[in-house]
Enzyme design. Structure first.
Site, PDB file in Angstrom:
ATOM      1  N   GLY A 144     -14.574   7.284  31.824  1.00  0.00           N
ATOM      2  CA  GLY A 144     -13.237   7.689  31.383  1.00  0.00           C
ATOM      3  C   GLY A 144     -13.220   7.855  29.882  1.00  0.00           C
ATOM      4  O   GLY A 144     -14.115   7.355  29.176  1.00  0.00           O
ATOM      5  N   GLN A 146      -9.360   8.166  21.628  1.00  0.00           N
ATOM      6  CA  GLN A 146     -10.697   7.620  21.328  1.00  0.00           C
ATOM      7  C   GLN A 146     -11.561   8.622  20.547  1.00  0.00           C
ATOM      8  O   GLN A 146     -12.554   8.244  19.945  1.00  0.00           O
ATOM      9  CB  GLN A 146     -11.430   7.226  22.621  1.00  0.00           C
ATOM     10  CG  GLN A 146     -10.828   6.011  23.331  1.00  0.00           C
ATOM     11  CD  GLN A 146     -11.571   5.679  24.609  1.00  0.00           C
ATOM     12  OE1 GLN A 146     -11.297   6.244  25.664  1.00  0.00           O
ATOM     13  NE2 GLN A 146     -12.533   4.785  24.530  1.00  0.00           N
ATOM     14  N   CYS A 154     -15.828  -0.485  27.601  1.00  0.00           N
ATOM     15  CA  CYS A 154     -15.065   0.516  26.849  1.00  0.00           C
ATOM     16  C   CYS A 154     -15.985   1.134  25.806  1.00  0.00           C
ATOM     17  O   CYS A 154     -16.691   0.410  25.093  1.00  0.00           O
ATOM     18  CB  CYS A 154     -13.871  -0.150  26.168  1.00  0.00           C
ATOM     19  SG  CYS A 154     -12.835   1.010  25.257  1.00  0.00           S
ATOM     20  N   LEU A 155     -15.951   2.455  25.718  1.00  0.00           N
ATOM     21  CA  LEU A 155     -16.821   3.141  24.754  1.00  0.00           C
ATOM     22  C   LEU A 155     -16.397   2.828  23.314  1.00  0.00           C
ATOM     23  O   LEU A 155     -17.185   3.006  22.391  1.00  0.00           O
ATOM     24  CB  LEU A 155     -16.796   4.653  25.010  1.00  0.00           C
ATOM     25  CG  LEU A 155     -17.262   5.063  26.423  1.00  0.00           C
ATOM     26  CD1 LEU A 155     -17.077   6.559  26.649  1.00  0.00           C
ATOM     27  CD2 LEU A 155     -18.717   4.656  26.662  1.00  0.00           C
ATOM     28  N   HIS A 208      -6.811   1.387  32.601  1.00  0.00           N
ATOM     29  CA  HIS A 208      -7.540   1.130  31.341  1.00  0.00           C
ATOM     30  C   HIS A 208      -7.292   2.283  30.355  1.00  0.00           C
ATOM     31  O   HIS A 208      -6.997   2.053  29.178  1.00  0.00           O
ATOM     32  CB  HIS A 208      -9.037   0.989  31.666  1.00  0.00           C
ATOM     33  CG  HIS A 208      -9.943   0.884  30.472  1.00  0.00           C
ATOM     34  ND1 HIS A 208     -10.690  -0.232  30.204  1.00  0.00           N
ATOM     35  CD2 HIS A 208     -10.251   1.776  29.489  1.00  0.00           C
ATOM     36  CE1 HIS A 208     -11.393  -0.038  29.102  1.00  0.00           C
ATOM     37  NE2 HIS A 208     -11.144   1.186  28.655  1.00  0.00           N
ATOM     38  N   GLU A 209      -7.415   3.525  30.845  1.00  0.00           N
ATOM     39  CA  GLU A 209      -7.239   4.695  29.956  1.00  0.00           C
ATOM     40  C   GLU A 209      -5.782   4.817  29.508  1.00  0.00           C
ATOM     41  O   GLU A 209      -5.509   5.202  28.364  1.00  0.00           O
ATOM     42  CB  GLU A 209      -7.688   5.981  30.662  1.00  0.00           C
ATOM     43  CG  GLU A 209      -9.157   6.015  31.075  1.00  0.00           C
ATOM     44  CD  GLU A 209     -10.124   5.654  29.955  1.00  0.00           C
ATOM     45  OE1 GLU A 209      -9.824   5.911  28.778  1.00  0.00           O
ATOM     46  OE2 GLU A 209     -11.187   5.072  30.272  1.00  0.00           O
ATOM     47  N   HIS A 221      -5.030   2.794  26.562  1.00  0.00           N
ATOM     48  CA  HIS A 221      -5.417   3.438  25.288  1.00  0.00           C
ATOM     49  C   HIS A 221      -4.248   4.248  24.720  1.00  0.00           C
ATOM     50  O   HIS A 221      -4.077   4.324  23.505  1.00  0.00           O
ATOM     51  CB  HIS A 221      -6.615   4.380  25.498  1.00  0.00           C
ATOM     52  CG  HIS A 221      -7.950   3.688  25.504  1.00  0.00           C
ATOM     53  ND1 HIS A 221      -8.424   2.970  24.432  1.00  0.00           N
ATOM     54  CD2 HIS A 221      -8.933   3.631  26.447  1.00  0.00           C
ATOM     55  CE1 HIS A 221      -9.625   2.487  24.717  1.00  0.00           C
ATOM     56  NE2 HIS A 221      -9.963   2.866  25.938  1.00  0.00           N
TER      57      HIS A 221
HETATM   58  O1  K1U Z   1     -13.951   3.813  26.842  1.00  0.00           O
HETATM   59  C1  K1U Z   1     -13.483   4.024  27.941  1.00  0.00           C
HETATM   60  O2  K1U Z   1     -12.279   3.977  28.122  1.00  0.00           O
HETATM   61  C2  K1U Z   1     -14.411   4.350  29.073  1.00  0.00           C
HETATM   62  C3  K1U Z   1     -14.756   3.182  29.954  1.00  0.00           C
HETATM   63  C4  K1U Z   1     -13.899   3.271  31.202  1.00  0.00           C
HETATM   64  C5  K1U Z   1     -13.819   2.058  32.081  1.00  0.00           C
HETATM   65  C6  K1U Z   1     -14.939   1.392  32.519  1.00  0.00           C
HETATM   66  C7  K1U Z   1     -14.832   0.292  33.363  1.00  0.00           C
HETATM   67  C8  K1U Z   1     -13.587  -0.107  33.785  1.00  0.00           C
HETATM   68  C9  K1U Z   1     -12.471   0.539  33.342  1.00  0.00           C
HETATM   69  C10 K1U Z   1     -12.581   1.635  32.498  1.00  0.00           C
HETATM   70  C11 K1U Z   1     -16.245   3.294  30.317  1.00  0.00           C
HETATM   71  O3  K1U Z   1     -16.652   4.229  30.899  1.00  0.00           O
HETATM   72  S1  K1U Z   1     -17.307   2.016  29.801  1.00  0.00           S
HETATM   73  C12 K1U Z   1     -18.894   2.515  30.488  1.00  0.00           C
HETATM   74  C13 K1U Z   1     -18.985   2.343  31.950  1.00  0.00           C
HETATM   75  O4  K1U Z   1     -18.232   1.586  32.533  1.00  0.00           O
HETATM   76  C14 K1U Z   1     -19.995   3.106  32.737  1.00  0.00           C
HETATM   77  C15 K1U Z   1     -20.920   3.916  32.136  1.00  0.00           C
HETATM   78  C16 K1U Z   1     -21.852   4.619  32.888  1.00  0.00           C
HETATM   79  C17 K1U Z   1     -21.851   4.521  34.252  1.00  0.00           C
HETATM   80  C18 K1U Z   1     -20.930   3.710  34.869  1.00  0.00           C
HETATM   81  C19 K1U Z   1     -20.006   3.003  34.126  1.00  0.00           C
HETATM   82 ZN    ZN Z   2     -11.677   2.197  26.879  1.00  0.00          ZN
END
Ligand code: K1U
Ligand code: ZN
Length: 178
Positions: free
Chosen positions: A46, A51, A99-100, A141-142, A145
């Site tokens: 996401g 972001q 979260c990125l 989660h998004e 943000h």
């Molecule tokens: O930064 C963000 O908002 C993105 C975040 C989204 C998220 C992840 C887990 C739970 C709720 C919301 C991510 O993508 S973090 C990276 C991640 O979870 C992932 C990366 C590669 C493959 C699978 C998962």
């Molecule tokens: Zn996030």
């Protein structure tokens, strides 16, 4: 298309409350394409526009869960513009979130397991749907943000401080190795 830099905590950009999109234009569609490219490159599931430095109420999700027979991940890109949560279930469930903008840190957050949401897509078409599972977790989660909220804000002070300490340590090691 372009891979955009992702703002990371404690940047104040991430604390802004995003503004509604008045009309979906080609500019928004170009930003959406860049957001998908940035999210796939990271990689993540996401990404909210704030972001990548645009505090507007727009986010993208691709859970990248389904696999074709050959093992290839099938893309399932979803766009949410001006999303609203209309109803939430009373049942909170844990999920280990990342979260990125808080790179390489993960922690368990409790959220309602089902929500009813309304949003516009990239063509300005309205959708209203019940959502559950990982999509419900990721959308909440998004949407946090868009209010300037990070998943670490849902943690106790003790757990949040531990995550931030680990992040500071990781960044120090990365600087040393560079
Ligand atoms: O930064 C963000 O908002 C993105 C975040 C989204 C998220 C992840 C887990 C739970 C709720 C919301 C991510 O993508 S973090 C990276 C991640 O979870 C992932 C990366 C590669 C493959 C699978 C998962
Ligand atoms: Zn996030």
């Amino acid at each position: 298309m372009a891979i955009l830099p992702i703002y990371e905590t404690p940047d104040e950009m991430l604390r802004q409350v995003s503004k509604p999109v008045e009309e979906v234009t080609d500019w928004h569609r170009e930003l959406i394409a860049d957001m998908f490219e940035t999210m796939y490159d990271a990689p993540g599931i996401g990404l909210a526009a704030v972001q990548v430095g645009h505090p507007i109420r727009m986010l993208v999700i691709d859970l990248q869960e389904s696999e074709e027979e050959g093992g290839e991940v099938v893309k399932d890109p979803r766009v949410f513009i001006n999303p609203e949560i209309l109803e939430t279930s009373d049942n909170d469930v844990p999920y280990t979130e990342g979260c990125l903008s808080v790179p390489e840190q993960y922690a368990e957050v409790m959220r309602p397991d089902r929500i009813k949401a309304r949003w516009l897509d990239e063509n300005g078409t309205k959708h209203e749907k019940e959502i559950e599972g990982l999509l419900a977790v990721c959308l909440q989660h998004e949407m946090d943000h868009l209010e300037g909220v990070l998943f670490i804000d849902h943690l106790s002070k003790l757990k949040r401080d531990m995550v931030l300490k680990k992040l500071a340590k990781m960044r120090k090691l990365q600087r040393k190795a560079a």
